[in-house]
Design a protein around this motif. Structure first.
Motif, PDB file in Angstrom:
ATOM      1  N   PRO A 146      64.186  24.201  32.435  1.00 20.83           N
ATOM      2  CA  PRO A 146      64.165  23.716  31.086  1.00 20.83           C
ATOM      3  C   PRO A 146      64.095  25.184  30.712  1.00 20.83           C
ATOM      4  N   SER A 147      63.377  26.852  30.964  1.00 21.25           N
ATOM      5  CA  SER A 147      63.349  27.703  30.391  1.00 21.25           C
ATOM      6  C   SER A 147      63.034  28.876  31.060  1.00 21.25           C
ATOM      7  N   ARG A 148      63.726  29.951  30.319  1.00 23.26           N
ATOM      8  CA  ARG A 148      63.478  31.514  31.331  1.00 23.26           C
ATOM      9  C   ARG A 148      62.315  32.254  31.364  1.00 23.26           C
ATOM     10  N   GLY A 149      61.131  31.470  30.406  1.00 21.28           N
ATOM     11  CA  GLY A 149      59.974  31.649  30.823  1.00 21.28           C
ATOM     12  C   GLY A 149      59.940  31.390  32.008  1.00 21.28           C
ATOM     13  N   MET A 150      60.170  29.622  32.768  1.00 19.53           N
ATOM     14  CA  MET A 150      60.138  29.323  34.390  1.00 19.53           C
ATOM     15  C   MET A 150      59.760  30.128  34.970  1.00 19.53           C
ATOM     16  N   LEU A 151      61.679  30.063  34.703  1.00 18.21           N
ATOM     17  CA  LEU A 151      62.764  31.166  35.843  1.00 18.21           C
ATOM     18  C   LEU A 151      61.831  32.009  36.232  1.00 18.21           C
TER      19      LEU A 151
END
Ligand code: LMR
Length: 351
Positions: free
Chosen positions: A128-133
């Motif tokens: 859901p977010s680039r931070g998680m990626l």
């Protein structure tokens, strides 16, 4: 051939001074190896399947520039874009056979090595977010995945982003029902196969080099890719509709032949690692902007109608596609999927 020739070159360029080896790592950042005659340089052939003007294409050129500069010419990098040297399907074999030294296949293309776990990145709506990626690629999960390459004779160097995928076809794609019966080109990943089947489409795995023609001639009806790949290959010129769905991620593992990599002189390898670090930072900083720019150009071309899903439509797609996570547990590993979720949970994401 190459193993012997490369070894020979390595011997010839071994740096005499031991001083470099004992310097603290941080000092290496400023040190450039002494210049070496071009004929003696270690050759790195970097083959990939997309255009120079894409996130991967630009990052590969950035690596070339940094590697050659840092090693003072002890390393020469030849970048072969657009499948000019090897296509999907044979680039991994070429790497293992020492015909090329670096490739950067999308994470959807690791099953020929028996590593179906990499397809975890293909699960729809898993990031859901680039931070998680970033937590996944830079953290334990991503690094453990790269370690699995070693027994296969491959060393993982980095993860590079492309971006989130959009869908295209000659019919409007607003709801899952719109996919019914469409032949959709996919990369060779079972997760993507399951994703398209779940939408009611017929998945058509195909090498990237063949996609434009297949779309143009109607062999397939549509496809998915981040905007940079769609635009650079002019797919929007043969697709009437594009839907900004951001339903899945496409990124790369940059990999090298382990024997080649381990056989490099320590100081050369260190400078190549630093060059890769530089290229990776560049890739992951600019990929999102490059995709936004590509989407703007698709819009401006007027060739495809670009549609952004509404919040409700997006939720409809997400609900339709989340069962793919469950379905793919045996292929990817339930624990791995849970480990990825955990990185999301740390940022407040729910699955
Ligand atoms: C594709 O086959 O669609 C992509 O993997 C191409 C690429 O390397 O970005």
């Amino acid at each position: 051939m190459p193993a012997l020739r490369v070894q020979h070159r390595i011997e010839r360029v071994k740096i005499k001074s031991t001083t470099l080896r004992v310097l603290p790592t941080v000092l290496f950042i400023a040190v450039v190896l002494p210049a070496v005659a071009a004929a003696d340089a270690i050759l790195i052939r970097f083959s990939h399947v997309v255009a120079d003007d894409t996130p991967k294409g630009k990052a590969a050129l950035r690596f070339k520039e940094a590697a050659e500069r840092r090693t003072g010419g002890a390393v020469k990098v030849e970048v072969y874009p657009n499948s000019t040297l090897h296509k999907d399907g044979d680039e991994i074999d070429a790497l293992l056979a020492g015909k090329v030294e670096i490739i950067a296949p999308s994470l959807s293309k690791f099953s020929p090595l028996g590593l179906t776990e990499f397809e975890v990145f293909d699960l729809p709506y898993i990031f859901p977010s680039r931070g998680m990626l970033r937590r996944v690629t830079d953290g334990g999960v991503g690094q453990e995945l790269l370690k699995k390459l070693e027994p296969k004779g491959v060393t993982g160097l980095a993860y590079w982003d492309n971006g989130f995928k959009i869908m295209s076809a000659n019919t409007r794609l607003r709801t899952p029902a719109d996919f019914k019966g469409l032949r959709m080109r996919i990369q060779t990943s079972r997760v993507l196969d399951a994703q398209m089947r779940t939408l009611g489409a017929i998945p058509a795995p195909m090498a990237f080099s063949e996609v434009f023609k297949a779309l143009q001639t109607g062999v397939v009806d549509g496809t998915e890719n981040p905007p940079s790949n769609l635009y650079s290959r002019k797919m929007h010129e043969v697709q009437k509709y594009v839907t900004v769905s951001n339903h899945g991620y496409l990124g790369y593992a940059v990999i090298t032949n382990k024997k080649f990599w381990d056989g490099l002189p320590d100081n050369v390898r260190l400078h190549l690692k630093l060059a890769m670090f530089d290229a990776t930072r560049y890739a992951n900083l600019y990929a999102e902007k490059e995709n936004n720019d590509a989407l703007t150009k698709v819009r401006a071309s007027g060739k495809s109608e670009v549609y952004e899903l509404t919040v409700d439509e997006r939720e409809m797609w997400r609900r339709a596609l989340m069962p793919v996570h469950r379905e793919m547990e045996t292929r990817i590993g339930k624990e791995l999927i849970q480990a990825v979720y955990k990185e999301g949970a740390a940022l407040g994401h729910k699955f």
